[in-house]
Scaffold this motif. Sequence first.
Motif, PDB file in Angstrom:
ATOM      1  N   VAL A  55       0.858  -1.184   0.000  1.00 27.97           N
ATOM      2  CA  VAL A  55       0.000   0.000   0.000  1.00 27.97           C
ATOM      3  C   VAL A  55       0.897   1.237   0.000  1.00 27.97           C
ATOM      4  O   VAL A  55       1.778   1.380   0.840  1.00 27.97           O
ATOM      5  CB  VAL A  55      -0.934   0.016   1.234  1.00 27.97           C
ATOM      6  CG1 VAL A  55      -1.722   1.321   1.296  1.00 27.97           C
ATOM      7  CG2 VAL A  55      -1.877  -1.178   1.194  1.00 27.97           C
ATOM      8  N   GLU A  56       0.669   2.101  -0.982  1.00 29.76           N
ATOM      9  CA  GLU A  56       1.469   3.318  -1.108  1.00 29.76           C
ATOM     10  C   GLU A  56       0.722   4.549  -0.597  1.00 29.76           C
ATOM     11  O   GLU A  56       1.325   5.457  -0.040  1.00 29.76           O
ATOM     12  CB  GLU A  56       1.853   3.523  -2.575  1.00 29.76           C
ATOM     13  CG  GLU A  56       2.783   4.682  -2.797  1.00 29.76           C
ATOM     14  CD  GLU A  56       3.292   4.717  -4.224  1.00 29.76           C
ATOM     15  OE1 GLU A  56       2.574   5.257  -5.092  1.00 29.76           O
ATOM     16  OE2 GLU A  56       4.402   4.199  -4.447  1.00 29.76           O
ATOM     17  N   LYS A  57      -0.602   4.563  -0.809  1.00 29.10           N
ATOM     18  CA  LYS A  57      -1.360   5.747  -0.429  1.00 29.10           C
ATOM     19  C   LYS A  57      -2.807   5.372  -0.133  1.00 29.10           C
ATOM     20  O   LYS A  57      -3.384   4.519  -0.808  1.00 29.10           O
ATOM     21  CB  LYS A  57      -1.316   6.760  -1.581  1.00 29.10           C
ATOM     22  CG  LYS A  57      -2.032   8.048  -1.277  1.00 29.10           C
ATOM     23  CD  LYS A  57      -2.046   9.129  -2.346  1.00 29.10           C
ATOM     24  CE  LYS A  57      -1.408   8.911  -3.643  1.00 29.10           C
ATOM     25  NZ  LYS A  57      -1.566  10.055  -4.575  1.00 29.10           N
ATOM     26  N   VAL A  58      -3.372   6.041   0.875  1.00 25.70           N
ATOM     27  CA  VAL A  58      -4.794   5.919   1.200  1.00 25.70           C
ATOM     28  C   VAL A  58      -5.357   7.333   1.217  1.00 25.70           C
ATOM     29  O   VAL A  58      -4.807   8.210   1.886  1.00 25.70           O
ATOM     30  CB  VAL A  58      -5.024   5.255   2.577  1.00 25.70           C
ATOM     31  CG1 VAL A  58      -6.500   5.241   2.926  1.00 25.70           C
ATOM     32  CG2 VAL A  58      -4.444   3.851   2.608  1.00 25.70           C
ATOM     33  N   GLU A  59      -6.405   7.557   0.445  1.00 21.91           N
ATOM     34  CA  GLU A  59      -7.057   8.869   0.415  1.00 21.91           C
ATOM     35  C   GLU A  59      -8.512   8.712   0.844  1.00 21.91           C
ATOM     36  O   GLU A  59      -9.221   7.844   0.335  1.00 21.91           O
ATOM     37  CB  GLU A  59      -7.013   9.461  -0.995  1.00 21.91           C
ATOM     38  CG  GLU A  59      -5.635   9.801  -1.481  1.00 21.91           C
ATOM     39  CD  GLU A  59      -5.640  10.387  -2.894  1.00 21.91           C
ATOM     40  OE1 GLU A  59      -6.724  10.509  -3.500  1.00 21.91           O
ATOM     41  OE2 GLU A  59      -4.546  10.699  -3.377  1.00 21.91           O
ATOM     42  N   LEU A  60      -8.930   9.567   1.769  1.00 20.75           N
ATOM     43  CA  LEU A  60     -10.314   9.578   2.224  1.00 20.75           C
ATOM     44  C   LEU A  60     -10.951  10.901   1.839  1.00 20.75           C
ATOM     45  O   LEU A  60     -10.338  11.967   1.987  1.00 20.75           O
ATOM     46  CB  LEU A  60     -10.388   9.409   3.740  1.00 20.75           C
ATOM     47  CG  LEU A  60      -9.921   8.068   4.297  1.00 20.75           C
ATOM     48  CD1 LEU A  60      -9.897   8.117   5.824  1.00 20.75           C
ATOM     49  CD2 LEU A  60     -10.817   6.948   3.821  1.00 20.75           C
ATOM     50  N   ASP A  61     -12.180  10.831   1.368  1.00 20.08           N
ATOM     51  CA  ASP A  61     -12.951  12.024   1.065  1.00 20.08           C
ATOM     52  C   ASP A  61     -13.092  12.829   2.360  1.00 20.08           C
ATOM     53  O   ASP A  61     -13.262  12.251   3.436  1.00 20.08           O
ATOM     54  CB  ASP A  61     -14.321  11.603   0.527  1.00 20.08           C
ATOM     55  CG  ASP A  61     -15.137  12.755   0.052  1.00 20.08           C
ATOM     56  OD1 ASP A  61     -15.845  13.361   0.891  1.00 20.08           O
ATOM     57  OD2 ASP A  61     -15.073  13.057  -1.151  1.00 20.08           O
ATOM     58  N   PRO A  62     -13.027  14.145   2.282  1.00 19.73           N
ATOM     59  CA  PRO A  62     -13.170  14.967   3.494  1.00 19.73           C
ATOM     60  C   PRO A  62     -14.437  14.664   4.299  1.00 19.73           C
ATOM     61  O   PRO A  62     -14.420  14.733   5.534  1.00 19.73           O
ATOM     62  CB  PRO A  62     -13.193  16.404   2.951  1.00 19.73           C
ATOM     63  CG  PRO A  62     -12.409  16.329   1.686  1.00 19.73           C
ATOM     64  CD  PRO A  62     -12.727  14.964   1.112  1.00 19.73           C
ATOM     65  N   ALA A  63     -15.508  14.312   3.622  1.00 25.51           N
ATOM     66  CA  ALA A  63     -16.751  13.990   4.339  1.00 25.51           C
ATOM     67  C   ALA A  63     -16.572  12.745   5.204  1.00 25.51           C
ATOM     68  O   ALA A  63     -17.134  12.660   6.303  1.00 25.51           O
ATOM     69  CB  ALA A  63     -17.893  13.795   3.353  1.00 25.51           C
ATOM     70  N   VAL A  64     -15.789  11.787   4.725  1.00 30.85           N
ATOM     71  CA  VAL A  64     -15.525  10.579   5.516  1.00 30.85           C
ATOM     72  C   VAL A  64     -14.727  10.961   6.751  1.00 30.85           C
ATOM     73  O   VAL A  64     -15.021  10.519   7.863  1.00 30.85           O
ATOM     74  CB  VAL A  64     -14.777   9.511   4.688  1.00 30.85           C
ATOM     75  CG1 VAL A  64     -14.365   8.332   5.548  1.00 30.85           C
ATOM     76  CG2 VAL A  64     -15.642   9.047   3.525  1.00 30.85           C
TER      77      VAL A  64
END
Length: 130
Positions: A55-64
């Motif tokens: 895993v290189e990157k995890v992005e979460l939506d600001p709402a999450v």
Amino acid sequence: MFGIKNMGAIASLMGRKDEIKAAAEELGARIAELRIEGQAGGGACRVVVTGKQRVEKVELDPAVCAGLSASEDSRVQAQRLITEATNDALENCQNRIREMVEAEVKRLGLEDLIPAGGGGGLGSIGKLLG
């Protein structure tokens, strides 16, 4: 144990060992450069994995992110999204690697010696090289 046809194929392979080894090394380098994305929740969570399936990157939506402190249910949902996106990315990566290996096997004319879908990595070619 081996039929005459198989022995001839193995002898032919041994004569091409350097070519096959070079192709496997080049393919390994291309795989290592891969960056594959997976997502969950309609893109609310995105994960990028490398060809080495790290895993290189995890992005979460600001709402999450905003919902993480709101309730235990929100936190559990975020964890579920991350898990699903990671699994999606890993599956996408494995499929892409399998496609790359199968294309290289075909290019080298080794389809009859390596079963299609046989592992999805360099293992099949690597085993031939000893």
